[in-house]
Design an enzyme around this catalytic site. Structure first.
Site, PDB file in Angstrom:
ATOM      1  N   SER A  14       0.823  -1.216   0.000  1.00 54.88           N
ATOM      2  CA  SER A  14       0.000   0.000   0.000  1.00 54.88           C
ATOM      3  C   SER A  14       0.858   1.267   0.000  1.00 54.88           C
ATOM      4  CB  SER A  14      -0.960  -0.006   1.199  1.00 54.88           C
ATOM      5  OG  SER A  14      -0.256  -0.161   2.410  1.00 54.88           O
ATOM      6  N   LYS A 194       7.408   4.229  16.354  1.00 54.21           N
ATOM      7  CA  LYS A 194       5.976   4.566  16.486  1.00 54.21           C
ATOM      8  C   LYS A 194       5.086   3.360  16.202  1.00 54.21           C
ATOM      9  CE  LYS A 194       5.297   5.136  11.796  1.00 54.21           C
ATOM     10  NZ  LYS A 194       4.231   4.766  10.878  1.00 54.21           N
ATOM     11  N   ASP A 247       3.666  11.572  13.479  1.00 56.07           N
ATOM     12  CA  ASP A 247       3.629  10.209  12.946  1.00 56.07           C
ATOM     13  C   ASP A 247       3.201   9.216  14.021  1.00 56.07           C
ATOM     14  OD1 ASP A 247       3.828   8.536  10.785  1.00 56.07           O
ATOM     15  OD2 ASP A 247       6.003   8.358  10.819  1.00 56.07           O
ATOM     16  N   SER A 257      -4.418   2.151  10.833  1.00 54.71           N
ATOM     17  CA  SER A 257      -3.148   1.660  11.370  1.00 54.71           C
ATOM     18  C   SER A 257      -3.158   0.145  11.539  1.00 54.71           C
ATOM     19  CB  SER A 257      -2.850   2.322  12.720  1.00 54.71           C
ATOM     20  OG  SER A 257      -1.721   1.714  13.328  1.00 54.71           O
ATOM     21  N   ARG A 258      -2.343  -0.546  10.731  1.00 54.05           N
ATOM     22  CA  ARG A 258      -2.279  -2.007  10.829  1.00 54.05           C
ATOM     23  C   ARG A 258      -1.607  -2.448  12.127  1.00 54.05           C
ATOM     24  NH1 ARG A 258       1.374  -2.211   5.512  1.00 54.05           N
ATOM     25  NH2 ARG A 258      -0.067  -0.529   5.112  1.00 54.05           N
ATOM     26  N   GLU A 284       4.662  -3.930  10.878  1.00 51.63           N
ATOM     27  CA  GLU A 284       6.106  -3.716  11.035  1.00 51.63           C
ATOM     28  C   GLU A 284       6.528  -3.682  12.506  1.00 51.63           C
ATOM     29  OE1 GLU A 284       8.609  -3.688   9.072  1.00 51.63           O
ATOM     30  OE2 GLU A 284       8.147  -2.826   7.121  1.00 51.63           O
TER      31      GLU A 284
END
Length: 331
Positions: A14, A194, A247, A257-258, A284
């Site tokens: 994405s 983050k 961020d 937000s995954r 991540e």
């Protein structure tokens, strides 16, 4: 610096797709490395990515698409990597061309697991790319909002202001505001950290903690981020700037937000494996938590939130018990 440098993006997720969309607003041709040949054929026929950000219409006439990574490395002067950090090394291992003279921008918000380094440091150490030829593309910016052309902000970091300004020009549009920074190490660590804090926010939500606790968690997270980054790279920076605090906030709170989604599932009782299987995208922060914990074992910054996330994800500790302890450590 080459006049009219050619640019290529590596990755098909994405964020890579969003960067392609932004670049096509300003450039006549953009290289795009996509590993899967069937995805390339689909994009050529249908003008959008079948797997990610499918609402974004792509300017196919401007795209130089290839499943051969060496072809795109040879084609471009500026290489933008947006491959998930867990898979970066396996893709880089396919490169047989010397890239030491290329300009590399990282749009990867994580640490390379095999080296334990942020992406810029990995390229510097393993591919002999000088730091002045390395840059970072960071938020606060969600790919989904780029696809919808909602006003978004990017920070482009490089030690070489000319390169940062050039990349800013390539990415800016009526819906993308850009600013530049010289803190390539700090902004890249912030982009990695983050995601860990977003997992913590998701876990808290899954466990039933409300907005009051979330606000305390986020305010403690930015102070913890400041302590961590100061240990790894001491320089003058304002941690409240968008590249750091902004961020963090968007990743911690956004429905896109995954990492927050992943943490939420863990908080609700999913195992790490089952949460990963249910998500179609990479979180991540899962990989970052292990790397950040290892880095901080040497640096000894006070990081109770990173420690809590690590203990839940890698030591199989009970999230409810770990967060009960964490509440006593926050202020």
């Amino acid at each position: 610096m080459i006049n009219n440098p050619k640019v290529a993006v590596f990755g098909s997720g994405s964020w890579a797709t969003a960067i392609i969309k932004m670049l096509c607003e300003n450039l006549d041709q953009v290289g795009w490395y996509i590993r899967n040949e069937s995805t390339i054929e689909y994009i050529k026929e249908n003008q959008h990515n079948p797997n990610y950000l499918s609402s974004a219409e792509l300017s196919v006439d401007k795209l130089h698409l290839s499943s051969n990574i060496n072809e795109l490395v040879d084609y471009a002067d500026i290489l933008i990597f947006a491959i998930p950090s867990a898979f970066l090394k396996s893709e880089l291992d396919k490169i047989t061309i010397d890239i030491s003279t290329k300009i590399v921008f990282s749009a990867i918000k994580g640490i390379v697991p095999e080296s334990g380094l942020i992406v810029g440091e990995h390229f510097h150490k393993n591919y002999n790319i000088p730091f002045e030829n390395i840059g970072v593309i960071t938020g606060p910016c969600h790919a989904e909002e780029v696809a919808m052309e909602r006003l978004s902000y990017l920070t482009i970091a490089s030690q070489d202001a000319k390169k940062a300004k050039l990349m800013s020009k390539f990415l800016a549009s009526n819906y993308i505001n850009t600013k530049i920074s010289d803190d390539i190490i700090g902004t890249e660590y912030a982009a990695m950290l983050k995601n860990i804090y977003a997992i913590a926010a998701g876990m808290a939500h899954g466990l039933g903690y409300g907005d009051n606790f979330q606000s305390v968690l986020m305010s403690n997270s930015i102070r913890e981020m400041k302590r961590f980054i100061k240990k790894v790279h001491k320089m003058k920076r304002n941690i409240n700037n968008s590249a750091y605090l902004g961020d963090l906030l968007v990743t911690g709170y956004s429905v896109f937000s995954r990492n927050r989604m992943f943490g939420n599932m863990i908080g609700k009782g999913y195992t790490v494996k089952s949460a990963m299987m249910e998500m179609s995208m990479i979180a991540e922060g899962y990989y970052a938590a292990k790397s950040a914990y290892a880095i901080n074992e040497k640096n000894k910054a006070k990081t109770p939130i990173i420690d809590a996330v690590y203990e839940v994800l890698y030591l199989n500790k009970n999230p409810k018990q770990i967060f009960k302890k964490l509440t006593e450590l926050l202020d």
